[in-house]
Design a protein around this motif. Structure first.
Motif, PDB file in Angstrom:
ATOM      1  N   GLU A  97     -63.873  17.579  40.333  1.00 26.26           N
ATOM      2  CA  GLU A  97     -64.729  18.745  40.155  1.00 26.26           C
ATOM      3  C   GLU A  97     -64.294  19.852  41.124  1.00 26.26           C
ATOM      4  OE1 GLU A  97     -68.735  17.411  39.958  1.00 26.26           O
ATOM      5  OE2 GLU A  97     -69.220  19.001  38.527  1.00 26.26           O
ATOM      6  N   ALA A  98     -64.044  19.457  42.386  1.00 17.50           N
ATOM      7  CA  ALA A  98     -63.631  20.436  43.402  1.00 17.50           C
ATOM      8  C   ALA A  98     -62.309  21.100  43.008  1.00 17.50           C
ATOM      9  CB  ALA A  98     -63.498  19.747  44.761  1.00 17.50           C
ATOM     10  N   LYS A  99     -61.437  20.329  42.352  1.00 16.96           N
ATOM     11  CA  LYS A  99     -60.144  20.882  41.915  1.00 16.96           C
ATOM     12  C   LYS A  99     -60.258  21.682  40.622  1.00 16.96           C
ATOM     13  CE  LYS A  99     -57.070  17.147  42.931  1.00 16.96           C
ATOM     14  NZ  LYS A  99     -56.074  16.336  42.307  1.00 16.96           N
ATOM     15  N   GLY A 100     -61.417  21.573  39.965  1.00 12.27           N
ATOM     16  CA  GLY A 100     -61.609  22.258  38.685  1.00 12.27           C
ATOM     17  C   GLY A 100     -60.843  21.595  37.552  1.00 12.27           C
ATOM     18  N   ASP A 101     -60.521  20.303  37.706  1.00 10.35           N
ATOM     19  CA  ASP A 101     -59.754  19.587  36.674  1.00 10.35           C
ATOM     20  C   ASP A 101     -60.707  19.003  35.617  1.00 10.35           C
ATOM     21  OD1 ASP A 101     -58.036  18.047  35.193  1.00 10.35           O
ATOM     22  OD2 ASP A 101     -56.944  17.267  36.937  1.00 10.35           O
ATOM     23  N   LYS A 102     -61.121  19.879  34.712  1.00 11.64           N
ATOM     24  CA  LYS A 102     -62.156  19.504  33.741  1.00 11.64           C
ATOM     25  C   LYS A 102     -61.726  18.391  32.792  1.00 11.64           C
ATOM     26  CE  LYS A 102     -64.979  23.635  33.375  1.00 11.64           C
ATOM     27  NZ  LYS A 102     -64.485  24.991  33.092  1.00 11.64           N
ATOM     28  N   ASP A 103     -60.461  18.444  32.358  1.00  8.90           N
ATOM     29  CA  ASP A 103     -59.999  17.444  31.382  1.00  8.90           C
ATOM     30  C   ASP A 103     -60.069  16.037  31.954  1.00  8.90           C
ATOM     31  OD1 ASP A 103     -59.554  19.417  29.647  1.00  8.90           O
ATOM     32  OD2 ASP A 103     -57.360  19.458  29.871  1.00  8.90           O
ATOM     33  N   ARG A 104     -59.536  15.893  33.166  1.00  9.19           N
ATOM     34  CA  ARG A 104     -59.543  14.549  33.760  1.00  9.19           C
ATOM     35  C   ARG A 104     -60.963  14.118  34.094  1.00  9.19           C
ATOM     36  NH1 ARG A 104     -54.543  16.100  36.083  1.00  9.19           N
ATOM     37  NH2 ARG A 104     -52.877  14.979  35.037  1.00  9.19           N
ATOM     38  N   LEU A 105     -61.783  15.063  34.506  1.00  4.06           N
ATOM     39  CA  LEU A 105     -63.176  14.746  34.832  1.00  4.06           C
ATOM     40  C   LEU A 105     -63.867  14.166  33.588  1.00  4.06           C
ATOM     41  CD1 LEU A 105     -65.382  14.940  36.996  1.00  4.06           C
ATOM     42  CD2 LEU A 105     -65.931  17.218  36.152  1.00  4.06           C
ATOM     43  N   GLU A 106     -63.606  14.815  32.486  1.00  5.02           N
ATOM     44  CA  GLU A 106     -64.204  14.351  31.230  1.00  5.02           C
ATOM     45  C   GLU A 106     -63.730  12.933  30.887  1.00  5.02           C
ATOM     46  OE1 GLU A 106     -63.903  15.927  26.865  1.00  5.02           O
ATOM     47  OE2 GLU A 106     -64.245  17.559  28.287  1.00  5.02           O
ATOM     48  N   GLN A 107     -62.426  12.692  31.069  1.00  3.75           N
ATOM     49  CA  GLN A 107     -61.874  11.363  30.761  1.00  3.75           C
ATOM     50  C   GLN A 107     -62.470  10.291  31.661  1.00  3.75           C
ATOM     51  OE1 GLN A 107     -57.707  11.991  31.223  1.00  3.75           O
ATOM     52  NE2 GLN A 107     -57.509  13.047  29.262  1.00  3.75           N
ATOM     53  N   VAL A 108     -62.646  10.631  32.930  1.00  3.88           N
ATOM     54  CA  VAL A 108     -63.195   9.664  33.879  1.00  3.88           C
ATOM     55  C   VAL A 108     -64.653   9.350  33.543  1.00  3.88           C
ATOM     56  CG1 VAL A 108     -63.968   9.511  36.287  1.00  3.88           C
ATOM     57  CG2 VAL A 108     -61.610  10.081  35.786  1.00  3.88           C
ATOM     58  N   ARG A 109     -65.387  10.379  33.126  1.00  2.00           N
ATOM     59  CA  ARG A 109     -66.802  10.161  32.801  1.00  2.00           C
ATOM     60  C   ARG A 109     -66.988   9.431  31.477  1.00  2.00           C
ATOM     61  NH1 ARG A 109     -69.218  15.892  34.748  1.00  2.00           N
ATOM     62  NH2 ARG A 109     -69.492  15.307  36.927  1.00  2.00           N
ATOM     63  N   GLU A 110     -66.040   9.632  30.581  1.00  2.00           N
ATOM     64  CA  GLU A 110     -66.158   9.109  29.219  1.00  2.00           C
ATOM     65  C   GLU A 110     -66.433   7.604  29.196  1.00  2.00           C
ATOM     66  OE1 GLU A 110     -62.588   9.820  27.009  1.00  2.00           O
ATOM     67  OE2 GLU A 110     -63.500   8.975  25.203  1.00  2.00           O
TER      68      GLU A 110
END
Ligand code: G1P
Length: 318
Positions: A97-110
């Motif tokens: 989140e701090a890096k603003g890496d939305k795609d990976r954040l979404e994958q991790v949460r998925e």
């Protein structure tokens, strides 16, 4: 979720009163993964990546797609990373989140949001039948449930589980997935004796043998790792003595049910699968699955296919 309707072509299999919906899935994941040592010495085989997702995630996603949002995993020692994978990972999420890496954040949460996943441990690894019996309390006595074995990946473009659920509800029996294999391979599988039902892809199972010698095999129809079972299987499993490999075999319990088609909860049907299945517990099949699935992906596919063409062209003739 809307109640899936049962396809009209299954009507000849029942009396028009479909049984209860199937909402629970059981995923046995306590196996030692010996076929993949040393990779699986400290890592569960279910966590081996198929492209960039652990194998078990494909299986959970398949269950969810078939409407099974309540999942029980049967785990054991050394399998804690499975629970971590399907849980939130706050530190990782905060960093992304701090890096603003939305795609990976979404994958991790998925993976944490996929389903309602429960865990129970099979303290004593006494076979697949025993693993399924560990689910008795969670599943209860009333409702049919699915069992998905993690080594078998079914390509998401090829429908299997939904069809099996339809057949289970229509017949109120137990249902296994069958696939034709080379006769020399039947000794690796549960094998079924069958009769036609009048519905093309559905057979009545009249007998089942676990890992038969090819010369004793009743057919070349192998049980692949998908089952939709009547809860009566628990009662039968309690009385099933250790069989092949001195383990309590699910196949043996299903043989008992197949031999008792007239009693409620008895009878076994097979849905014949002709789609793409990958045995990720086998090293060669695992490699094939990774190459095939990666080469079909939009992100990795174009470059991988270009590499493969060049690589294959440079291979020495045998
Ligand atoms: C298990 C079952 C077998 C089935 C197979 C499918 O065997 O016991 O009946 O055919 O899964 O993958 P395992 O592969 O765990 O030895």
């Amino acid at each position: 979720m809307t109640e899936p309707t049962i396809p009209a072509d299954l009507a000849p299999l029942g009396d028009g009163n479909p049984g209860p919906a199937v909402v629970k899935a059981v995923i046995p994941a306590a196996g030692l993964g010996t076929r993949f040592l040393p990779a699986t010495k400290a890592t569960p085989k279910e966590m081996l990546p198929v492209v960039d997702r652990p194998a078990i995630q494909y299986v959970v996603e398949e269950a969810v797609r078939a409407g099974l949002g309540d999942i029980l995993m049967i785990t054991g020692r050394g399998k804690r990373s499975l629970e971590d994978h399907f849980d939130r990972a706050w530190e990782l999420e905060a960093a992304l989140e701090a890096k603003g890496d939305k795609d990976r954040l979404e994958q991790v949460r998925e993976s944490a949001d996929l389903a309602d996943i429960h865990y129970t441990r099979q303290g004593d690894p006494r076979g697949l039948g025993h693993a399924v019996l560990c689910a008795a309390h969670h599943v209860g006595d009333d409702d049919p449930f699915a069992v998905l074995l993690g080594d078998d990946l079914i390509d998401e473009r090829d429908e299997l589980l939904t069809r099996m659920i339809g057949v289970q509800r229509q017949t109120r029996a137990s249902v296994v997935a069958l696939m034709e294999v080379d006769p020399t391979q039947v000794h690796l599988y549960g094998c079924a004796a069958v009769e036609a039902t009048g519905v093309d892809d559905v057979l009545r199972v009249t007998g089942m043998v676990e890992k038969p010698d090819p010369k004793d095999a009743p057919s070349n129809l192998a049980v692949i790792g998908r089952y939709v079972l009547h809860p009566r299987v628990f009662e039968v499993l309690k009385d099933t003595k250790p069989g092949r490999g001195n383990e309590i075999q699910l196949t043996d319990a299903l043989q008992t049910l197949a031999a008792d088609p007239a009693t409620e909860g008895g009878g076994v049907y097979g849905v014949v699968f002709k789609g793409r299945r990958y045995d990720t517990g086998d090293r060669l099949d695992y490699l094939k699955a990774v190459v095939r699935l990666a080469s079909e992906r939009d992100d990795l596919g174009p470059e991988l296919r270009a590499f493969l063409r060049e690589f294959v062209a440079g291979l020495p003739a045998e």
